[in-house]
Design a protein around this motif. Sequence first.
Motif, PDB file in Angstrom:
ATOM      1  N   PRO A   1       0.832  -1.210   0.000  1.00 24.99           N
ATOM      2  CA  PRO A   1       0.000   0.000   0.000  1.00 24.99           C
ATOM      3  C   PRO A   1       0.862   1.255   0.000  1.00 24.99           C
ATOM      4  CG  PRO A   1      -0.738  -1.578   1.660  1.00 24.99           C
ATOM      5  CD  PRO A   1       0.566  -2.075   1.152  1.00 24.99           C
ATOM      6  N   ARG A   2       0.384   2.270  -0.677  1.00 21.83           N
ATOM      7  CA  ARG A   2       1.133   3.523  -0.735  1.00 21.83           C
ATOM      8  C   ARG A   2       1.163   4.193   0.637  1.00 21.83           C
ATOM      9  NH1 ARG A   2       0.686   7.367  -5.773  1.00 21.83           N
ATOM     10  NH2 ARG A   2       2.363   5.981  -6.367  1.00 21.83           N
ATOM     11  N   SER A   3       2.324   4.659   1.031  1.00 23.29           N
ATOM     12  CA  SER A   3       2.475   5.300   2.329  1.00 23.29           C
ATOM     13  C   SER A   3       1.813   6.672   2.329  1.00 23.29           C
ATOM     14  CB  SER A   3       3.967   5.457   2.650  1.00 23.29           C
ATOM     15  OG  SER A   3       4.155   6.248   3.797  1.00 23.29           O
ATOM     16  N   ASP A   4       1.394   7.113   3.522  1.00 18.11           N
ATOM     17  CA  ASP A   4       0.858   8.470   3.623  1.00 18.11           C
ATOM     18  C   ASP A   4       1.849   9.389   4.317  1.00 18.11           C
ATOM     19  OD1 ASP A   4       0.712   7.550   6.187  1.00 18.11           O
ATOM     20  OD2 ASP A   4      -1.377   8.153   6.543  1.00 18.11           O
TER      21      ASP A   4
ATOM     22  N   LEU B   1      -1.031  11.305   1.336  1.00 19.35           N
ATOM     23  CA  LEU B   1      -2.480  11.328   1.207  1.00 19.35           C
ATOM     24  C   LEU B   1      -3.082  12.134   2.343  1.00 19.35           C
ATOM     25  CD1 LEU B   1      -3.165   7.612   0.197  1.00 19.35           C
ATOM     26  CD2 LEU B   1      -2.972   9.618  -1.289  1.00 19.35           C
ATOM     27  N   GLY B   2      -3.939  13.079   1.989  1.00 21.47           N
ATOM     28  CA  GLY B   2      -4.560  13.919   2.999  1.00 21.47           C
ATOM     29  C   GLY B   2      -5.247  15.098   2.364  1.00 21.47           C
ATOM     30  N   SER B   3      -5.934  15.865   3.177  1.00 24.23           N
ATOM     31  CA  SER B   3      -6.700  17.007   2.695  1.00 24.23           C
ATOM     32  C   SER B   3      -5.895  18.296   2.806  1.00 24.23           C
ATOM     33  CB  SER B   3      -7.993  17.144   3.505  1.00 24.23           C
ATOM     34  OG  SER B   3      -8.635  18.372   3.218  1.00 24.23           O
ATOM     35  N   HIS B   4      -6.078  19.170   1.824  1.00 15.45           N
ATOM     36  CA  HIS B   4      -5.414  20.477   1.876  1.00 15.45           C
ATOM     37  C   HIS B   4      -5.995  21.367   2.973  1.00 15.45           C
ATOM     38  CE1 HIS B   4      -8.880  21.161  -0.842  1.00 15.45           C
ATOM     39  NE2 HIS B   4      -8.921  22.327  -0.253  1.00 15.45           N
ATOM     40  N   ASP B   5      -7.134  20.979   3.536  1.00  9.05           N
ATOM     41  CA  ASP B   5      -7.725  21.723   4.649  1.00  9.05           C
ATOM     42  C   ASP B   5      -7.190  21.280   6.003  1.00  9.05           C
ATOM     43  OD1 ASP B   5      -9.448  23.301   3.055  1.00  9.05           O
ATOM     44  OD2 ASP B   5     -10.899  21.669   2.941  1.00  9.05           O
ATOM     45  N   ASP B   6      -6.383  20.234   6.027  1.00 11.91           N
ATOM     46  CA  ASP B   6      -5.902  19.619   7.268  1.00 11.91           C
ATOM     47  C   ASP B   6      -4.478  20.103   7.553  1.00 11.91           C
ATOM     48  OD1 ASP B   6      -4.890  17.951   9.258  1.00 11.91           O
ATOM     49  OD2 ASP B   6      -5.804  16.134   8.442  1.00 11.91           O
ATOM     50  N   LEU B   7      -4.297  20.852   8.618  1.00  8.45           N
ATOM     51  CA  LEU B   7      -2.985  21.407   8.941  1.00  8.45           C
ATOM     52  C   LEU B   7      -1.958  20.309   9.178  1.00  8.45           C
ATOM     53  CD1 LEU B   7      -1.084  23.748   9.545  1.00  8.45           C
ATOM     54  CD2 LEU B   7      -2.013  23.827  11.879  1.00  8.45           C
ATOM     55  N   ASP B   8      -2.355  19.214   9.832  1.00 11.72           N
ATOM     56  CA  ASP B   8      -1.404  18.138  10.079  1.00 11.72           C
ATOM     57  C   ASP B   8      -0.958  17.486   8.775  1.00 11.72           C
ATOM     58  OD1 ASP B   8      -1.347  18.480  12.814  1.00 11.72           O
ATOM     59  OD2 ASP B   8      -2.980  17.072  13.196  1.00 11.72           O
ATOM     60  N   ALA B   9      -1.897  17.328   7.818  1.00 12.53           N
ATOM     61  CA  ALA B   9      -1.521  16.772   6.517  1.00 12.53           C
ATOM     62  C   ALA B   9      -0.560  17.709   5.792  1.00 12.53           C
ATOM     63  CB  ALA B   9      -2.766  16.527   5.675  1.00 12.53           C
TER      64      ALA B   9
ATOM     65  N   GLY C   1      -5.640  14.066  -2.356  1.00 10.47           N
ATOM     66  CA  GLY C   1      -6.779  13.576  -1.599  1.00 10.47           C
ATOM     67  C   GLY C   1      -6.968  12.082  -1.728  1.00 10.47           C
ATOM     68  N   SER C   2      -6.509  11.499  -2.845  1.00 13.66           N
ATOM     69  CA  SER C   2      -6.639  10.057  -3.050  1.00 13.66           C
ATOM     70  C   SER C   2      -5.549   9.592  -3.997  1.00 13.66           C
ATOM     71  CB  SER C   2      -8.018   9.705  -3.616  1.00 13.66           C
ATOM     72  OG  SER C   2      -8.143  10.175  -4.942  1.00 13.66           O
ATOM     73  N   ALA C   3      -5.300   8.284  -3.991  1.00 13.57           N
ATOM     74  CA  ALA C   3      -4.211   7.721  -4.799  1.00 13.57           C
ATOM     75  C   ALA C   3      -4.526   7.687  -6.282  1.00 13.57           C
ATOM     76  CB  ALA C   3      -3.891   6.309  -4.310  1.00 13.57           C
ATOM     77  N   ASP C   4      -5.776   7.956  -6.679  1.00 13.37           N
ATOM     78  CA  ASP C   4      -6.108   7.920  -8.105  1.00 13.37           C
ATOM     79  C   ASP C   4      -6.160   9.308  -8.729  1.00 13.37           C
ATOM     80  OD1 ASP C   4      -8.413   8.849  -6.935  1.00 13.37           O
ATOM     81  OD2 ASP C   4      -9.754   7.377  -7.865  1.00 13.37           O
ATOM     82  N   GLU C   5      -5.768  10.343  -7.998  1.00 12.67           N
ATOM     83  CA  GLU C   5      -5.697  11.678  -8.599  1.00 12.67           C
ATOM     84  C   GLU C   5      -4.562  11.714  -9.627  1.00 12.67           C
ATOM     85  OE1 GLU C   5      -5.574  14.729  -5.621  1.00 12.67           O
ATOM     86  OE2 GLU C   5      -7.523  14.169  -4.780  1.00 12.67           O
TER      87      GLU C   5
ATOM     88  N   MET D   1       4.010  20.026  -3.616  1.00 16.03           N
ATOM     89  CA  MET D   1       2.899  20.708  -4.272  1.00 16.03           C
ATOM     90  C   MET D   1       1.604  20.236  -3.628  1.00 16.03           C
ATOM     91  SD  MET D   1       2.040  21.265  -8.334  1.00 16.03           S
ATOM     92  CE  MET D   1       2.936  22.828  -8.478  1.00 16.03           C
ATOM     93  N   ILE D   2       0.805  21.196  -3.184  1.00 19.99           N
ATOM     94  CA  ILE D   2      -0.468  20.885  -2.550  1.00 19.99           C
ATOM     95  C   ILE D   2      -1.527  20.735  -3.637  1.00 19.99           C
ATOM     96  CG2 ILE D   2      -2.190  21.600  -0.863  1.00 19.99           C
ATOM     97  CD1 ILE D   2       0.657  20.969   0.227  1.00 19.99           C
ATOM     98  N   GLY D   3      -2.100  19.545  -3.729  1.00 21.78           N
ATOM     99  CA  GLY D   3      -3.073  19.239  -4.771  1.00 21.78           C
ATOM    100  C   GLY D   3      -2.519  18.208  -5.726  1.00 21.78           C
TER     101      GLY D   3
END
Length: 424
Positions: A9-12, A67-75, A52-56, A26-28
């Motif tokens: 599995p792809r690491s986050d 993997l994570g949201s651009h709205d999430d400071l920890d991500a 946001g997902s591995a298929d972007e 790059m965010i996004g």
Amino acid sequence: MTGRPESSPRSDTPRTLTTGMPVVTMIGGGQLARMTHQAAIALGQTLRVLAGSADEPAAQVSPNVVLGSHDDLDALRRAATGAHALTFDHEGVPTEHLEVLQREGVAVLPPPQALIYAQDKIAMRKRLGELGAPMPKFAEITSVEDARAALDTLGDPYVLKAARGGYDGRGVWILDDHAELERVVADQLAAGVPLLAEEKVEWTRELSAMVARSPFGQGASWPVVETVQRDGQCAVVIAPAPNLPEDVATAAEQLALRIAGELGVVGVMAVELFETRSGELIVNELAMRPHNSGHWGMDGARIGQFEQHLRAVLDYPLGDTSPIAPVTVMANVLGAPEAPAMSMDERLHHLFARMPDVHVHLYGKGERKDRKIGHVNVLGAPSGSIDDPEYVAAVRERAERAAHWLSHAVWTDGWNEHTGESGE
């Protein structure tokens, strides 16, 4: 029996790198990040992507994905760990998160103090007004009463816009019916959408001035291009813009460079412009990232926007932006109302058989109506001239024919890919 091991599995979390070359986050994970990744490979760099997902689109090809949201400071923090610079595939990242990252020592480029002017159209209009940039009259709309009053000051109808989040024609209304206007305003304000109204500019065409700026303050500009919109969405870009007087083109490039400098932009920026019937240029919007109007430069300029963006955020000397053909036409491949039965692979086969000089860039997206799934670039022959309308029209027709074939599996000129004959 031997076989390939199952993929893990792809690491986050970010990968550990030992090459000594820069890492840019790059965010996004969209197509802009995907094409920036291509440029990073050529430069020996690593583009880390927060997706946001591995298929972007970018996550499909980059080996370094968080993997994570651009709205999430920890991500955002995880994605920024160890990176030389953090930049953007889109402008939707909360500036308050970016300011936290700045205080923690992350090189956020463009900085949030500049990015806010691409995120918030009200802030943009106020700041451009302070700079004396040419732009339409505008008013902030905070109530239905403001919407009514603006009819007297801006004209009827005016252009109503969502101040944040609109793109490709979304979040824009031009309404002759006053009752409908008031309903839209009331509904949008109730939903928490900030609004502004702008006078309706009588323009003849839309242009884009694309520039880049480094932290050192070096600037570079590409030729001003003409953008052709359909249903509020960019369909075609002609580079350079035909029939644009040299002094007007120079003024547009200088205006874009001045805006970039005054706002403290780092990276590439597009200044979208209206050309009025009198030849005046009016600033429409800003984009502080790679932009659809700059895709032509991937094949038609000595240095395209994606490499230039990486050079800028890493404070490398900027590259040569001069075009390599008299005209380059970019045409977006937009999803057909129904995806063709013919596979994209087979469509590519037939396209290359008939038009071997077309440059194709596909984004790894599923096909659906009007979705940007790729673009093509067609360069005009060196013997042609941007001042020759027939030459420009012929290059444009070829680009649009190729893009339509890829999206619809139908040749616009009636060509039969099996018989090699025209159906006309």
